[in-house]
Design a protein around this motif. Structure first.
Motif, PDB file in Angstrom:
ATOM      1  N   CYS A 243      27.920  33.279  38.765  1.00 47.45           N
ATOM      2  CA  CYS A 243      27.220  34.370  39.442  1.00 47.45           C
ATOM      3  C   CYS A 243      25.713  34.341  39.193  1.00 47.45           C
ATOM      4  O   CYS A 243      24.972  35.123  39.788  1.00 47.45           O
ATOM      5  CB  CYS A 243      27.786  35.713  38.985  1.00 47.45           C
ATOM      6  N   GLY A 244      25.280  33.481  38.280  1.00 50.20           N
ATOM      7  CA  GLY A 244      23.856  33.379  37.991  1.00 50.20           C
ATOM      8  C   GLY A 244      23.317  34.516  37.145  1.00 50.20           C
ATOM      9  O   GLY A 244      22.150  34.882  37.269  1.00 50.20           O
ATOM     10  N   ILE A 245      24.164  35.091  36.290  1.00 50.22           N
ATOM     11  CA  ILE A 245      23.750  36.208  35.439  1.00 50.22           C
ATOM     12  C   ILE A 245      24.191  35.940  34.003  1.00 50.22           C
ATOM     13  O   ILE A 245      24.957  35.027  33.734  1.00 50.22           O
ATOM     14  CB  ILE A 245      24.340  37.553  35.938  1.00 50.22           C
ATOM     15  N   ARG A 246      23.720  36.761  33.100  1.00 50.17           N
ATOM     16  CA  ARG A 246      24.109  36.642  31.691  1.00 50.17           C
ATOM     17  C   ARG A 246      25.454  37.318  31.463  1.00 50.17           C
ATOM     18  O   ARG A 246      25.878  38.161  32.255  1.00 50.17           O
ATOM     19  CB  ARG A 246      23.045  37.260  30.794  1.00 50.17           C
TER      20      ARG A 246
ATOM     21  N   ALA B  15      28.558  44.998  34.853  1.00 51.51           N
ATOM     22  CA  ALA B  15      28.878  45.115  36.283  1.00 51.51           C
ATOM     23  C   ALA B  15      30.391  45.190  36.499  1.00 51.51           C
ATOM     24  O   ALA B  15      30.864  45.979  37.327  1.00 51.51           O
ATOM     25  CB  ALA B  15      28.286  43.943  37.052  1.00 51.51           C
ATOM     26  N   VAL B  16      31.151  44.383  35.765  1.00 49.20           N
ATOM     27  CA  VAL B  16      32.614  44.407  35.898  1.00 49.20           C
ATOM     28  C   VAL B  16      33.153  45.776  35.492  1.00 49.20           C
ATOM     29  O   VAL B  16      34.053  46.322  36.142  1.00 49.20           O
ATOM     30  CB  VAL B  16      33.258  43.271  35.065  1.00 49.20           C
ATOM     31  N   LYS B  17      32.602  46.363  34.444  1.00 49.82           N
ATOM     32  CA  LYS B  17      33.025  47.697  33.998  1.00 49.82           C
ATOM     33  C   LYS B  17      32.794  48.726  35.108  1.00 49.82           C
ATOM     34  O   LYS B  17      33.642  49.582  35.362  1.00 49.82           O
ATOM     35  CB  LYS B  17      32.253  48.049  32.739  1.00 49.82           C
ATOM     36  N   ASN B  18      31.656  48.623  35.809  1.00 50.62           N
ATOM     37  CA  ASN B  18      31.360  49.545  36.910  1.00 50.62           C
ATOM     38  C   ASN B  18      32.304  49.333  38.098  1.00 50.62           C
ATOM     39  O   ASN B  18      32.711  50.296  38.742  1.00 50.62           O
ATOM     40  CB  ASN B  18      29.907  49.402  37.357  1.00 50.62           C
TER      41      ASN B  18
ATOM     42  N   CYS C 235      32.799  45.770  51.558  1.00 51.15           N
ATOM     43  CA  CYS C 235      32.123  46.177  50.331  1.00 51.15           C
ATOM     44  C   CYS C 235      30.601  46.179  50.283  1.00 51.15           C
ATOM     45  O   CYS C 235      30.050  46.792  49.376  1.00 51.15           O
ATOM     46  CB  CYS C 235      32.631  45.324  49.171  1.00 51.15           C
ATOM     47  N   PRO C 236      29.867  45.516  51.158  1.00 54.78           N
ATOM     48  CA  PRO C 236      28.424  45.396  50.929  1.00 54.78           C
ATOM     49  C   PRO C 236      27.665  46.695  50.725  1.00 54.78           C
ATOM     50  O   PRO C 236      26.760  46.751  49.906  1.00 54.78           O
ATOM     51  CB  PRO C 236      27.927  44.672  52.181  1.00 54.78           C
ATOM     52  N   ALA C 237      27.995  47.743  51.428  1.00 58.14           N
ATOM     53  CA  ALA C 237      27.241  48.986  51.314  1.00 58.14           C
ATOM     54  C   ALA C 237      27.590  49.773  50.052  1.00 58.14           C
ATOM     55  O   ALA C 237      26.842  50.657  49.655  1.00 58.14           O
ATOM     56  CB  ALA C 237      27.492  49.853  52.540  1.00 58.14           C
ATOM     57  N   LYS C 238      28.690  49.471  49.431  1.00 56.13           N
ATOM     58  CA  LYS C 238      29.161  50.253  48.295  1.00 56.13           C
ATOM     59  C   LYS C 238      28.726  49.707  46.944  1.00 56.13           C
ATOM     60  O   LYS C 238      28.902  50.366  45.932  1.00 56.13           O
ATOM     61  CB  LYS C 238      30.698  50.331  48.310  1.00 56.13           C
ATOM     62  N   PHE C 239      28.201  48.493  46.888  1.00 53.29           N
ATOM     63  CA  PHE C 239      27.898  47.854  45.623  1.00 53.29           C
ATOM     64  C   PHE C 239      26.502  47.266  45.619  1.00 53.29           C
ATOM     65  O   PHE C 239      25.968  46.899  46.659  1.00 53.29           O
ATOM     66  CB  PHE C 239      28.917  46.734  45.341  1.00 53.29           C
ATOM     67  N   ASN C 240      25.919  47.161  44.416  1.00 56.60           N
ATOM     68  CA  ASN C 240      24.616  46.490  44.322  1.00 56.60           C
ATOM     69  C   ASN C 240      24.836  44.986  44.415  1.00 56.60           C
ATOM     70  O   ASN C 240      25.965  44.510  44.451  1.00 56.60           O
ATOM     71  CB  ASN C 240      23.874  46.908  43.045  1.00 56.60           C
ATOM     72  N   GLY C 241      23.765  44.228  44.448  1.00 53.53           N
ATOM     73  CA  GLY C 241      23.855  42.788  44.654  1.00 53.53           C
ATOM     74  C   GLY C 241      24.687  42.065  43.614  1.00 53.53           C
ATOM     75  O   GLY C 241      25.505  41.211  43.946  1.00 53.53           O
ATOM     76  N   THR C 242      24.491  42.398  42.339  1.00 55.44           N
ATOM     77  CA  THR C 242      25.236  41.736  41.268  1.00 55.44           C
ATOM     78  C   THR C 242      26.729  41.992  41.401  1.00 55.44           C
ATOM     79  O   THR C 242      27.542  41.068  41.296  1.00 55.44           O
ATOM     80  CB  THR C 242      24.736  42.218  39.892  1.00 55.44           C
ATOM     81  N   GLN C 243      27.096  43.235  41.644  1.00 54.72           N
ATOM     82  CA  GLN C 243      28.513  43.574  41.781  1.00 54.72           C
ATOM     83  C   GLN C 243      29.128  42.880  42.986  1.00 54.72           C
ATOM     84  O   GLN C 243      30.255  42.394  42.921  1.00 54.72           O
ATOM     85  CB  GLN C 243      28.679  45.095  41.890  1.00 54.72           C
ATOM     86  N   LEU C 244      28.385  42.797  44.070  1.00 55.12           N
ATOM     87  CA  LEU C 244      28.889  42.133  45.267  1.00 55.12           C
ATOM     88  C   LEU C 244      29.092  40.637  45.028  1.00 55.12           C
ATOM     89  O   LEU C 244      30.111  40.069  45.431  1.00 55.12           O
ATOM     90  CB  LEU C 244      27.943  42.360  46.448  1.00 55.12           C
TER      91      LEU C 244
END
Length: 121
Positions: free
Chosen positions: A49-52, A59-62, A13-22
């Motif tokens: 995950c260190g996010i709001r 991100a989950v929706k994406n 998955c690393p190439a397919k998602f941004n940092g938050t999604q990963l």
């Protein structure tokens, strides 16, 4: 911690998602059963995950739109997050480190940078 699913996410998955999604995928993989299911509250997952919470929801929706995750909401309780393991396994593998270094050429070291003020001393 589910090392098998975490490794699968890292390989595919690393190439397919941004940092938050990963990070979200890795956290879910680590907390999941062998079938890819985990039960976490939104605020707990966001903190892990260190996010709001709102950033997590976005991100989950994406990730859901890409077909790798299904969320069953349980208002006031833990949500059920199910990773789509078949879809993840169908993603291409990332190149291994050895493959990337095969075509590497020799490197030359550059002299250290001189600060602008030091040039005139």
């Amino acid at each position: 911690m589910n090392k098998t699913l975490t490794t699968l996410i890292w390989e595919r998955c690393p190439a397919k998602f941004n940092g938050t999604q990963l990070v979200i995928l890795l956290k879910l993989a680590g907390k999941s059963s062998r079938q890819g299911c985990s039960h976490l509250r939104v605020d707990v997952l966001a903190a892990a995950c260190g996010i709001r919470v709102r950033a997590l929801q976005y991100a989950v929706k994406n990730i859901e739109k890409k077909g790798l995750l299904h969320v069953t909401a349980n208002p006031g309780l833990s949500n059920c997050y199910t990773l789509n393991l078949e879809a993840i396994r169908k993603m291409p593998r990332m190149k291994q480190a050895e493959e990337e270094t095969e075509g590497a050429t020799a490197c030359t070291l550059l002299p250290p940078l001189v600060h602008e003020a030091e040039r005139f001393i």
